[in-house]
Structure formats: structure tokens, C-alpha cells
Design an enzyme around this catalytic site. Structure first.
Site, PDB file in Angstrom:
ATOM      1  N   CYS A   2      -0.428 -78.429 -26.436  1.00 45.95           N
ATOM      2  CA  CYS A   2      -0.123 -79.413 -25.052  1.00 45.95           C
ATOM      3  C   CYS A   2       0.229 -78.448 -24.177  1.00 45.95           C
ATOM      4  CB  CYS A   2       1.026 -80.369 -25.364  1.00 45.95           C
ATOM      5  SG  CYS A   2       0.277 -81.481 -26.599  1.00 45.95           S
ATOM      6  N   ARG A  28      -4.762 -75.182 -24.469  1.00 45.99           N
ATOM      7  CA  ARG A  28      -3.390 -75.605 -25.378  1.00 45.99           C
ATOM      8  C   ARG A  28      -3.569 -77.081 -25.776  1.00 45.99           C
ATOM      9  NH1 ARG A  28       1.970 -72.853 -24.827  1.00 45.99           N
ATOM     10  NH2 ARG A  28       2.267 -74.457 -26.169  1.00 45.99           N
ATOM     11  N   TRP A  75      -2.543 -82.329 -26.584  1.00 47.77           N
ATOM     12  CA  TRP A  75      -3.274 -82.102 -27.964  1.00 47.77           C
ATOM     13  C   TRP A  75      -2.472 -83.294 -28.780  1.00 47.77           C
ATOM     14  CZ3 TRP A  75      -1.390 -81.181 -32.834  1.00 47.77           C
ATOM     15  CH2 TRP A  75      -2.434 -80.785 -33.984  1.00 47.77           C
ATOM     16  N   ASN A 101       6.314 -81.510 -24.395  1.00 41.47           N
ATOM     17  CA  ASN A 101       5.487 -80.800 -25.475  1.00 41.47           C
ATOM     18  C   ASN A 101       6.492 -80.715 -26.755  1.00 41.47           C
ATOM     19  OD1 ASN A 101       3.481 -80.360 -24.161  1.00 41.47           O
ATOM     20  ND2 ASN A 101       3.811 -78.019 -23.827  1.00 41.47           N
ATOM     21  N   GLY A 102       5.981 -80.851 -27.865  1.00 40.54           N
ATOM     22  CA  GLY A 102       6.732 -81.008 -29.098  1.00 40.54           C
ATOM     23  C   GLY A 102       6.960 -82.501 -29.869  1.00 40.54           C
ATOM     24  N   GLU A 473     -10.795 -64.316 -43.149  1.00 45.35           N
ATOM     25  CA  GLU A 473     -11.056 -64.363 -41.740  1.00 45.35           C
ATOM     26  C   GLU A 473     -12.478 -64.642 -41.366  1.00 45.35           C
ATOM     27  OE1 GLU A 473      -8.992 -64.792 -39.296  1.00 45.35           O
ATOM     28  OE2 GLU A 473      -9.789 -64.110 -37.548  1.00 45.35           O
ATOM     29  N   LYS A 477     -13.097 -68.053 -39.209  1.00 45.45           N
ATOM     30  CA  LYS A 477     -13.543 -67.924 -37.701  1.00 45.45           C
ATOM     31  C   LYS A 477     -15.013 -68.854 -37.731  1.00 45.45           C
ATOM     32  CE  LYS A 477     -11.480 -66.661 -35.853  1.00 45.45           C
ATOM     33  NZ  LYS A 477     -10.105 -65.992 -35.541  1.00 45.45           N
ATOM     34  N   GLU A 480     -13.768 -72.563 -37.867  1.00 46.57           N
ATOM     35  CA  GLU A 480     -13.167 -73.395 -36.783  1.00 46.57           C
ATOM     36  C   GLU A 480     -14.055 -73.551 -35.486  1.00 46.57           C
ATOM     37  OE1 GLU A 480      -9.886 -71.295 -35.287  1.00 46.57           O
ATOM     38  OE2 GLU A 480     -10.663 -69.147 -35.788  1.00 46.57           O
ATOM     39  N   HIS A 496     -15.230 -67.026 -61.566  1.00 47.55           N
ATOM     40  CA  HIS A 496     -14.419 -67.929 -62.171  1.00 47.55           C
ATOM     41  C   HIS A 496     -14.829 -69.276 -61.385  1.00 47.55           C
ATOM     42  CE1 HIS A 496     -12.807 -64.856 -64.392  1.00 47.55           C
ATOM     43  NE2 HIS A 496     -12.905 -63.882 -63.241  1.00 47.55           N
ATOM     44  N   LYS A 595      -4.564 -73.945 -29.114  1.00 50.03           N
ATOM     45  CA  LYS A 595      -3.773 -72.548 -29.284  1.00 50.03           C
ATOM     46  C   LYS A 595      -2.241 -72.636 -29.233  1.00 50.03           C
ATOM     47  CE  LYS A 595      -4.991 -67.803 -28.196  1.00 50.03           C
ATOM     48  NZ  LYS A 595      -5.879 -67.783 -29.643  1.00 50.03           N
TER      49      LYS A 595
END
Ligand code: F6R
Length: 600
Positions: A2, A28, A75, A101-102, A473, A477, A480, A496, A595
């Protein structure tokens, strides 16, 4: 997560500041956007589902204006991403507007209390309780009403509040970042720096439990007990160009191309010949154990850091998800160095892990990109990445700089402990920017390979040792930004379980550097080939055995093992980028992500 922007003093706050600032903050969160402005006709609020352009293009937005306004890009946490749940939220009388925000953890209890007192709620959000609390406590002083409200609130907040009849913006924080921008007869509030950079480079970082009132040409800051505090004014070092796309189609692509320069910046002034100079506040001889805490891509950098630090320094290292570390009563003491890795420096779990480590007496060190961020101010000492702003939601250049910095740190500790380090490592670090340029120059080849694979719905990424985290990673990538299912596995672990999935429809991406694990990894490739699995190999060896097994080979320069994860990861970024963009996805704003994860 946000974004908040607000300003007082501009004649046309909507277009001059709010819309522009929201666009800068879209990384954000981009579920919805809204703004509130104090006009000559009172408080006006506009909110729209979707991106900021929806809000900007709305006729109502363009009709209102004034010189005090706040805005938010969301968000979603509580309540679905629709117009009603968008910020700003207002009180019953429609005179007070709040952006937040929060997360207000006790919002349900507060909401019930307010409903019983007759307050009428419109949204499902936690934030709306703030607007009604301020309404409940307001007599004639907005700051006092906000202070009284916040005393009842449990959880995290970065807020900005305006009210009809009050020529100011009241802002406060606990746990969610808030900065104040200082202009000429203008003041700003924002969740992070890019939102105000076009107007001022002078910023003040608000600390937890501080509340500020912003007026046109002045401001006051107090703690929530009412005591005045003085916070320093800092100069933002980032330039406007750095937060623009600079001709690239996406921020992600630009940031991938910036990696050579970003790494050069991370090394600048810190390495000379074989010697490394870092300013850190711990004595290596007192450190018996290292614990790395981080999330997501930064956690992957931490996993690589474990290999590097253990091998080079001989100090045992463990790597923990910050979200787990913070709640499991970890055993750390004054001889433990807890390293927090974070691009944003605001990730809530990583911050909480640092606070927990400090509470238990551990030494803390930050490997952080964002100067002035909360984690960078909480740790005992830190090494900034100097990667420049990372705006693309998928982290790229920060990862490369995080691993680079971990190598520097390992050399630094070895020097402290009088341990010898192969001179190859320092030499290769210095050559790294040039070597990465070579890999980037080969991107067209990666693009043409990506075309062959964009229709697949599942991928396996496999690597060994220090390159196993690169597999993780690479898979992260891809998933996402392309929404394609991908899993990273240690290559030796494949038989396995995951091998059961191998068939012609499940390609495997192998990270196959020229190291001790090479032959073993080739055996794993053979096992895949025997089951008709397609193989893409990232390697530094031109070897017939490998080219026979792999359907596609991406060659990268040969470097010492400690540096290889940085090089090997670059083609994986491009592979993910080209597959995602071929599917028409806006990789800078992938669905459901944002982000800076400032909530748990
Ligand atoms: C993935 C990504 C995230 C972040 C994670 C931690 O591309 O960007 O997984 O790495 O949210 O963020 P920071 O590093 O800001 O703490």
C-alpha cells in the site's frame, strides 16, 4: 505494501502531487486507489477499483481540487479489492478522511464498540475504525483526536488524516514506514521516497509512536505521549531518472540491465586489490554463530550467503525465514551475529526478527538497499547495497548486490580472523560487472529459447550446493511474474520424489557450473533425459556430454564458485521475463503481489 502520499501547500494538489505520487507508488499495491481533498465545499473523496489511471481518468477526480489532500494505492488485506474498501475511509459525518498502511489487529473489537455507540460502517476494512475513532474523540484538535484514537489501537499503522476545518495533515506511524517531505511552503507525507522525489529531496523519517502535524510552512513532531521530538532532515540521494523507466518497457527489464552498475556501486570504496573494507560494528573474533533472517528473494540470497560464509570463515551459519524466526523463541545470544537481508528495509517479518534478535542480545547487521528504512535504522550496523531504487515488484538487481555484499562480508570476516582467502574471489568480484554485461548481451538467445517454453505449465529448477538457492530463485521469478508453476530442488534430491513428475511436458532448468558437482549434475540430467524430460542448461562449460543431454544450453562466463550464483541467476531472470511478457503479463505489477511487504 500500500502506498500513501499527501501534501499541503500546492494550489492544485490532485494533479500536482497526489496522482503523480500514486503512480510512483503503484509498485506497493494496485488493487485500488483513492484520494481525499479539502475543498471550499468541504471534504471530497474519490475512489476507484484498479490502477491509478482509473482514478486519474475519472471526471470527478478532475473536478475537485484544493491545497490539502491525501491519497492511497491499496494492496488488499481486509475486505475484497473494490471501491468501498478502497482508501481513504471516512467517518459517519464525512468530514474526516484517513489513509492507512498496516493492519489494525484489534479492529473487530473496536468496530463492535463503535457500532454499539451508533457509528455506521460502510466498508469491511480495518482502517475504517480509525476514521470513526477520530470522529469519536474529535473536539477541536485533530492531532489530539488521532493521538487518543491510536492509544486504543493494536497493530501496525502508517496513517495520514485530514478533517474539514483543520488546515493541516496529521500523520503517525507504528511499524509501517512514513516519511515527511519538506518543501518551500509545502509539506508532504509519503510511505516512501519516490512519491515525493519530484518535489523535494529533503525528508524526515518518522519513528514508531510518533505523530506529526504538517502545515504549509511548518511542522511539529511529538511522541504519542505528547512530548516534542526533533528528527533530522535527510537528503535523498536517488535522482528522478533513477525512478523512471528510462526507455525500457518495464522497470524489471531496466533493473536487470542495471545490474553491472549496481554491483559496481555495491563494491565502490569497499574493495581494493584483495582487501575489503566494511564499516561494521562487531568484532569477528567474538562471533561464534551467524543467523541470517530474510524473506523471499532476499532469503535465497541468504542461503547462498550460508555457503559462502561457512566455507570461507568457518563460522556456522543458519538461514531462517524471518516469519518463522520471530515466533519460535530462537536461541541467540551476544556471540551470535544476526544478519537481516532486505531490499526495502521495511519487510515486517524481517524487522520483527531483528527486534527479537536485539531483545535477546544478539549483534545485528543489516544488508539493506533502502537508506533510511526502518530495518536499516534498527540494526547495530549495516552495509547498504547502493543498488539504486528497485521499483519492479520482482527483485532482480537487489539479489545480485545482496550476494555480492555477502561475499564482501565473508572476505571482511576472514581478514579479521587472519584467515586466507583465495585472491581469485576478490579479482572476480571486480570483474563481475563486465561479466554480467556479457550475459546480458546474450539476451536475444535467451529470448528465442523462451519462445520454445512459454506454453509449458510446470517447470523444475535444479541445482546443487551453492547453486541450489539459484534454482529456488529461478523458480520463484518464473512463478511470480508468469504465474507458471515452478519448483526449485537440489538436483540430488530429485530422485526422492519430484522425478515422478518428469515427462515431455515438464521441462527442467539445470544450473550446471564447472565445479565439483558437475559430473553428478550430468547424471541427474541423464535421469531426466531417460524419461523424455526437456532440459535447459545454464553452464560455463562447453562440453559435448552436456550439449547432447540438454535441449538448450545457455553459456555463462566461468567464475569462482562463490561468485557463480550471481552470474547463473542472470539468464534465469531473462528467461522468466521473456516467458512472462510473451504471455502479455505486466511483470512490474504481477497479480496479488506488492513490493515492500509491511504486513505479516
Ligand atoms: C521476489 C521478491 C520478494 C522479496 C521479499 C523480501 O521477487 O521481491 O520475495 O524478496 O518480499 O523483500 P525485502 O527484500 O524488501 O525484504
Amino acid at each position: 505494501m500500500c502506498g500513501i502520499i499527501g501534501s499541503i501547500g500546492h494550489k492544485k494538489v490532485v494533479n500536482d502531487v497526489l496522482i503523480h505520487g500514486l503512480k510512483r507508488l503503484e509498485y506497493r499495491g494496485y488493487d485500488s486507489a483513492g484520494l481525499a481533498v479539502l475543498t471550499t465545499d468541504g471534504l471530497k473523496v474519490v475512489k476507484r477499483k484498479g490502477k491509478v489511471t482509473e482514478l486519474e481518468g475519472d471526471q470527478t477526480t478532475q473536478k475537485i481540487d484544493g491545497n490539502i489532500g491525501i491519497a492511497h494505492t491499496r494492496w488488499a488485506t481486509h475486505g475484497e479489492p473494490n471501491e468501498i474498501n478502497s482508501h481513504p475511509h471516512t467517518d459517519c459525518a464525512g468530514k474526516i478522511a484517513v489513509v492507512h498502511n498496516g493492519i489494525i489487529e484489534n479492529f473487530y473489537a473496536l468496530k463492535m464498540m463503535l457500532v454499539n455507540e451508533g457509528h455506521k460502517f460502510k466498508s469491511e476494512t480495518d482502517t475504517e475504525v480509525l476514521a470513526h475513532l477520530v470522529e469519536k474523540f474529535y473536539k477541536d484538535d485533530l492531532e489530539e483526536a488521532v493521538t487518543r484514537s491510536l492509544k486504543l489501537v493494536e497493530g501496525a499503522f502508517g496513517i495520514a488524516v485530514i478533517r474539514e476545518g483543520e488546515d493541516r495533515i496529521v500523520v503517525a506511524r507504528r511499524g509501517s514506514p512514513i516519511i515527511l517531505g519538506v518543501g518551500h511552503k509545502k509539506m508532504y507525507v509519503a510511505s516512501d521516497a519516490p512519491a515525493v522525489l519530484a518535489h523535494t529531496k529533503k525528508v524526515i523519517y518518522l519513528n514508531d509512536n510518533e505523530i506529526a502535524s504538517l502545515y504549509e510552512d511548518s511542522y511539529t513532531i511529538k511522541d504519542l505521549k505528547g512530548k516534542k521530538v526533533v528528527n533530522d532532515i535527510h537528503e535523498i540521494k536517488w535522482s528522478l531518472e533513477e525512478i523512471e523507466k528510462g526507455g525500457f518497457e518495464h522497470f524489471m527489464l531496466k533493473e536487470m540491465h542495471e545490474q553491472p552498475d549496481a554491483i559496481a556501486n555495491a563494491l565502490r570504496g569497499r574493495i581494493s586489490g584483495e582487501k575489503v573494507k566494511l564499516t561494521v560494528r562487531f568484532k569477528s573474533k567474538n562471533i561464534k554463530r551467524i543467523v541470517i533472517v530474510a524473506c523471499g528473494t532476499s532469503w535465497h540470497a541468504g542461503l547462498i550467503g550460508r555457503y559462502i560464509l561457512e566455507k570461507m570463515t568457518g563460522i556456522p551459519v543458519s538461514v531462517e525465514y524471518a516469519s518463522e524466526f520471530r515466533y519460535r523463541d530462537p536461541i541467540v545470544d551476544s556471540r551470535t551475529l544476526v544478519i537481516a537481508i532486505s531490499q526495502s528495509g521495511e519487510t515486517a517479518d524481517t524487522l520483527a526478527a531483528v527486534l527479537e534478535a536485539k531483545r535477546k542480545g544478539a549483534k545485528t547487521l543489516g544488508i539493506i538497499n533502502t537508506v533510511g528504512s526502518t530495518i536499516s535504522r534498527e540494526v547495530d550496523s549495516g552495509v547498504f547495497l547502493h543498488a539504486g531504487p528497485e521499483i519492479g515488484v520482482a527483485s532482480t538487481k537487489a539479489f545480485s548486490c545482496q550476494v555480492t555484499t555477502l561475499v564482501l562480508l565473508a572476505i571482511h570476516i576472514c581478514q579479521d580472523l587472519d584467515k586466507s582467502v583465495s585472491p581469485d574471489i576478490a579479482q572476480s568480484l571486480v570483474k563481475l560487472p563486465g561479466l554480467i554485461r556479457e550475459v546480458i548481451a546474450d539476451r536475444k538467445k535467451i529470448q528465442s529459447i523462451s519462445k520454445k517454453y512459454q506454453k509449458y505449465t510446470d517447470f523444475l529448477y535444479l541445482g546443487r550446493g551453492i547453486n541450489f538457492p539459484v534454482a529456488l530463485e529461478g523458480a520463484l521469478k518464473l512463478k511470480e511474474i508468469s504465474y507458471i508453476h515452478a519448483e526449485g530442488y537440489p538436483a540430488g534430491e530429485m530422485k526422492h520424489g519430484p522425478i515422478a513428475m518428469i515427462d515431455p511436458n515438464l521441462p527442467s532448468v539445470f544450473i550446471t557450473p564447472d565445479d565439483d558437482s558437475y559430473e553428478k549434475t550430468l547424471s541427474n540430467m541423464q535421469e531426466i533425459k531417460a524419461r523424455q524430460g526437456k532440459i535447459i542448461a545454464i553452464t560455463s562449460i562447453e562440453d559435448e556430454k552436456l550439449t547432447k543431454l540438454a535441449d538448450d544450453v545457455i553459456l555463462v562466463p566461468n567464475v569462482p564458485a562463490e561468485i557463480s550464483p550471481i552470474i547463473n541467476n542472470i539468464p534465469l531472470q531473462f528467461l522468466a521475463y521473456y516467458i512472462a511478457t510473451a504471455k502479455g503479463i505486466n511483470v512490474d505489477q504481477p497479480r496479488n503481489l506488492a513490493k515492500s511487504v509491511t504486513v505479516e
